[in-house]
Design a protein around this motif. Structure first.
Motif, PDB file in Angstrom:
ATOM      1  N   GLU A  91       0.827  -1.209   0.000  1.00 13.36           N
ATOM      2  CA  GLU A  91       0.000   0.000   0.000  1.00 13.36           C
ATOM      3  C   GLU A  91       0.861   1.257   0.000  1.00 13.36           C
ATOM      4  OE1 GLU A  91      -4.051   1.720   2.066  1.00 13.36           O
ATOM      5  OE2 GLU A  91      -2.886   0.198   3.135  1.00 13.36           O
ATOM      6  N   ALA A  92       1.910   1.284   0.838  1.00 13.22           N
ATOM      7  CA  ALA A  92       2.805   2.440   0.871  1.00 13.22           C
ATOM      8  C   ALA A  92       3.539   2.603  -0.454  1.00 13.22           C
ATOM      9  CB  ALA A  92       3.805   2.291   2.017  1.00 13.22           C
ATOM     10  N   ALA A  93       3.955   1.493  -1.055  1.00 13.85           N
ATOM     11  CA  ALA A  93       4.705   1.555  -2.306  1.00 13.85           C
ATOM     12  C   ALA A  93       3.860   2.099  -3.450  1.00 13.85           C
ATOM     13  CB  ALA A  93       5.242   0.173  -2.661  1.00 13.85           C
ATOM     14  N   LEU A  94       2.560   1.857  -3.405  1.00 14.54           N
ATOM     15  CA  LEU A  94       1.683   2.269  -4.495  1.00 14.54           C
ATOM     16  C   LEU A  94       1.295   3.743  -4.427  1.00 14.54           C
ATOM     17  CD1 LEU A  94      -0.765  -0.780  -4.757  1.00 14.54           C
ATOM     18  CD2 LEU A  94       0.885  -0.030  -6.484  1.00 14.54           C
ATOM     19  N   GLY A  95       1.787   4.459  -3.434  1.00 12.46           N
ATOM     20  CA  GLY A  95       1.382   5.839  -3.215  1.00 12.46           C
ATOM     21  C   GLY A  95       1.493   6.733  -4.435  1.00 12.46           C
ATOM     22  N   GLY A  96       2.547   6.577  -5.225  1.00  9.73           N
ATOM     23  CA  GLY A  96       2.734   7.430  -6.399  1.00  9.73           C
ATOM     24  C   GLY A  96       2.724   6.670  -7.702  1.00  9.73           C
ATOM     25  N   ALA A  97       2.241   5.419  -7.683  1.00  2.79           N
ATOM     26  CA  ALA A  97       2.363   4.541  -8.852  1.00  2.79           C
ATOM     27  C   ALA A  97       1.165   4.652  -9.789  1.00  2.79           C
ATOM     28  CB  ALA A  97       2.529   3.095  -8.405  1.00  2.79           C
ATOM     29  N   ASP A  98       1.432   4.438 -11.069  1.00  2.13           N
ATOM     30  CA  ASP A  98       0.376   4.334 -12.088  1.00  2.13           C
ATOM     31  C   ASP A  98      -0.007   2.880 -12.340  1.00  2.13           C
ATOM     32  OD1 ASP A  98       0.542   7.122 -12.638  1.00  2.13           O
ATOM     33  OD2 ASP A  98       2.244   6.746 -13.961  1.00  2.13           O
ATOM     34  N   VAL A  99       0.976   1.983 -12.179  1.00  2.98           N
ATOM     35  CA  VAL A  99       0.787   0.585 -12.572  1.00  2.98           C
ATOM     36  C   VAL A  99       1.241  -0.345 -11.454  1.00  2.98           C
ATOM     37  CG1 VAL A  99       1.484  -1.235 -14.192  1.00  2.98           C
ATOM     38  CG2 VAL A  99       1.079   1.086 -15.032  1.00  2.98           C
ATOM     39  N   LEU A 100       0.408  -1.317 -11.145  1.00  6.46           N
ATOM     40  CA  LEU A 100       0.782  -2.433 -10.285  1.00  6.46           C
ATOM     41  C   LEU A 100       0.957  -3.653 -11.173  1.00  6.46           C
ATOM     42  CD1 LEU A 100       1.162  -3.969  -7.605  1.00  6.46           C
ATOM     43  CD2 LEU A 100      -1.342  -4.211  -7.513  1.00  6.46           C
ATOM     44  N   LEU A 101       2.147  -4.251 -11.123  1.00  5.37           N
ATOM     45  CA  LEU A 101       2.441  -5.473 -11.879  1.00  5.37           C
ATOM     46  C   LEU A 101       2.479  -6.621 -10.875  1.00  5.37           C
ATOM     47  CD1 LEU A 101       5.253  -5.870 -14.582  1.00  5.37           C
ATOM     48  CD2 LEU A 101       4.433  -7.731 -13.148  1.00  5.37           C
ATOM     49  N   VAL A 102       1.564  -7.555 -10.999  1.00  5.05           N
ATOM     50  CA  VAL A 102       1.465  -8.676 -10.054  1.00  5.05           C
ATOM     51  C   VAL A 102       2.114  -9.906 -10.672  1.00  5.05           C
ATOM     52  CG1 VAL A 102      -0.094 -10.168  -8.755  1.00  5.05           C
ATOM     53  CG2 VAL A 102      -0.616  -7.722  -8.996  1.00  5.05           C
ATOM     54  N   ASN A 103       3.239 -10.314 -10.083  1.00  8.20           N
ATOM     55  CA  ASN A 103       3.982 -11.492 -10.523  1.00  8.20           C
ATOM     56  C   ASN A 103       4.044 -12.453  -9.342  1.00  8.20           C
ATOM     57  OD1 ASN A 103       5.562 -13.134 -12.238  1.00  8.20           O
ATOM     58  ND2 ASN A 103       7.459 -12.291 -11.395  1.00  8.20           N
ATOM     59  N   THR A 104       2.929 -13.121  -9.087  1.00  4.87           N
ATOM     60  CA  THR A 104       2.777 -13.965  -7.914  1.00  4.87           C
ATOM     61  C   THR A 104       2.209 -15.322  -8.325  1.00  4.87           C
ATOM     62  OG1 THR A 104       0.566 -13.088  -7.495  1.00  4.87           O
ATOM     63  CG2 THR A 104       2.406 -11.983  -6.383  1.00  4.87           C
ATOM     64  N   PHE A 125      -6.520   1.006  -4.962  1.00  2.00           N
ATOM     65  CA  PHE A 125      -5.651   1.418  -6.059  1.00  2.00           C
ATOM     66  C   PHE A 125      -6.449   1.593  -7.347  1.00  2.00           C
ATOM     67  CE2 PHE A 125      -2.638   0.074  -9.509  1.00  2.00           C
ATOM     68  CZ  PHE A 125      -1.798   1.180  -9.442  1.00  2.00           C
ATOM     69  N   LEU A 126      -7.323   0.646  -7.648  1.00  2.00           N
ATOM     70  CA  LEU A 126      -8.136   0.741  -8.858  1.00  2.00           C
ATOM     71  C   LEU A 126      -9.181   1.850  -8.734  1.00  2.00           C
ATOM     72  CD1 LEU A 126      -8.728  -3.046  -9.657  1.00  2.00           C
ATOM     73  CD2 LEU A 126      -7.047  -1.505 -10.678  1.00  2.00           C
ATOM     74  N   ALA A 127      -9.684   2.080  -7.535  1.00  2.00           N
ATOM     75  CA  ALA A 127     -10.693   3.114  -7.329  1.00  2.00           C
ATOM     76  C   ALA A 127     -10.144   4.504  -7.642  1.00  2.00           C
ATOM     77  CB  ALA A 127     -11.219   3.063  -5.897  1.00  2.00           C
ATOM     78  N   ARG A 128      -8.851   4.688  -7.444  1.00  5.05           N
ATOM     79  CA  ARG A 128      -8.258   5.992  -7.751  1.00  5.05           C
ATOM     80  C   ARG A 128      -7.681   6.050  -9.169  1.00  5.05           C
ATOM     81  NH1 ARG A 128      -2.752   6.070  -7.795  1.00  5.05           N
ATOM     82  NH2 ARG A 128      -1.516   4.712  -6.438  1.00  5.05           N
ATOM     83  N   GLY A 129      -7.981   5.041  -9.970  1.00  2.00           N
ATOM     84  CA  GLY A 129      -7.564   5.050 -11.364  1.00  2.00           C
ATOM     85  C   GLY A 129      -6.254   4.369 -11.648  1.00  2.00           C
ATOM     86  N   GLY A 130      -5.728   3.605 -10.692  1.00  2.00           N
ATOM     87  CA  GLY A 130      -4.517   2.822 -10.932  1.00  2.00           C
ATOM     88  C   GLY A 130      -4.783   1.713 -11.939  1.00  2.00           C
ATOM     89  N   ASN A 131      -3.725   1.215 -12.547  1.00  2.00           N
ATOM     90  CA  ASN A 131      -3.853   0.216 -13.625  1.00  2.00           C
ATOM     91  C   ASN A 131      -3.076  -1.045 -13.265  1.00  2.00           C
ATOM     92  OD1 ASN A 131      -5.238   2.116 -15.606  1.00  2.00           O
ATOM     93  ND2 ASN A 131      -3.341   3.225 -15.160  1.00  2.00           N
TER      94      ASN A 131
END
Length: 263
Positions: A91-104, A125-131
């Protein structure tokens, strides 16, 4: 980047650098960008955050830390990229991010409490327009988490989903016209080809690349939207050899450009 207020680069320009700041002691975070200067301290929120699975978010078959590092290297040529290995820190890392890449991934069939934490963070993240970009075994990740299946568009179904043996594979461009694949074509890659994934509703996805197995066509890469957010799933990326394909590298870069509304 949320609680992270500065970075210090100790490695040569462009190398992976440790992030120093008010982080918890669990997990780790690294940044890949060509813009860092040796020894410089600066504010630099990551544009792309890679969640690289560890512990209950990995499996015996995938070296996720290697593929995460390779994708960070590729994307770090033109973006700032952070790798997060702990759900607690995402959550802290996503503070300024446009894209979350999930490699899990997962080597279990039931949810754990951390899955709900991830679901809450992803929802915000998606609610604020993250991708979102999810790769390869992400369809196996967070088993039983319906919100993840809904966002992704499909998941691996035990007893139904399979893949032919790992090897040289032909990946075919679909007939769909899309900014991600404009100018790209079919290509060969050393990888697995996921087949018979369990789709929420296949009509809601835009298949960009497919493969054929036993006369049946299976989507491998698709794009869709969730409210104002863009979502892409790329089933390729079993190991780092997948990124020896220049066409796959180009596809990865084009995908992120589209997710960041640059294409």
């Amino acid at each position: 980047m949320g609680a992270i207020v500065f970075v210090t680069a100790f490695s040569p320009v462009g190398d992976v650098c440790a992030l120093l700041g008010p982080l918890s002691t669990r997990g780790s975070l690294t940044l890949k960008t060509k813009h860092l200067i040796v020894g410089e301290q600066m504010s630099y929120p990551a544009e792309i955050v890679i969640l690289s699975g560890e512990g209950p978010h990995t499996d015996p078959w995938h070296s996720l830390h290697e593929t995460s590092a390779r994708m960070a290297e590729i994307l770090g040529e033109t973006n700032s990229v952070a790798i997060v290995k702990s759900i607690d820190e995402i959550e802290a890392a996503l503070g300024g991010a446009d894209v979350l890449l999930v490699n899990t991934s997962a080597y279990r069939s039931t949810p754990i409490p951390e899955d709900d934490v991830f679901a809450h963070v992803l929802e915000g993240f998606l609610a604020r327009g993250g991708n979102l970009l999810a790769t390869h075994s992400a369809t196996v990740a967070f088993p039983g988490l319906q919100s993840w299946r809904s966002v992704l568009g499909a998941t691996w179904a035990l007893g139904r989903t399979f893949h032919p043996p790992l090897g040289r594979s032909l990946i075919q461009k679909s007939e769909v016209v899309h900014p991600i694949t404009e100018g790209l074509g079919d290509f060969w890659v050393h990888d697995e080809r996921y087949s018979n994934l369990d789709f929420v509703d296949e009509r809601d996805i835009v298949p960009l690349y497919v493969h054929s197995e036993d006369g049946v066509t299976h989507p491998l890469v698709w794009a869709h939207t969730v409210e104002n957010s863009r979502v892409v799933y790329n089933a390729l990326g079993h190991d780092v050899s997948s990124f020896d394909s220049p066409e796959h590298v180009a596809l990865l870069k084009r995908t992120v450009s589209w997710l960041r509304h640059r294409a």
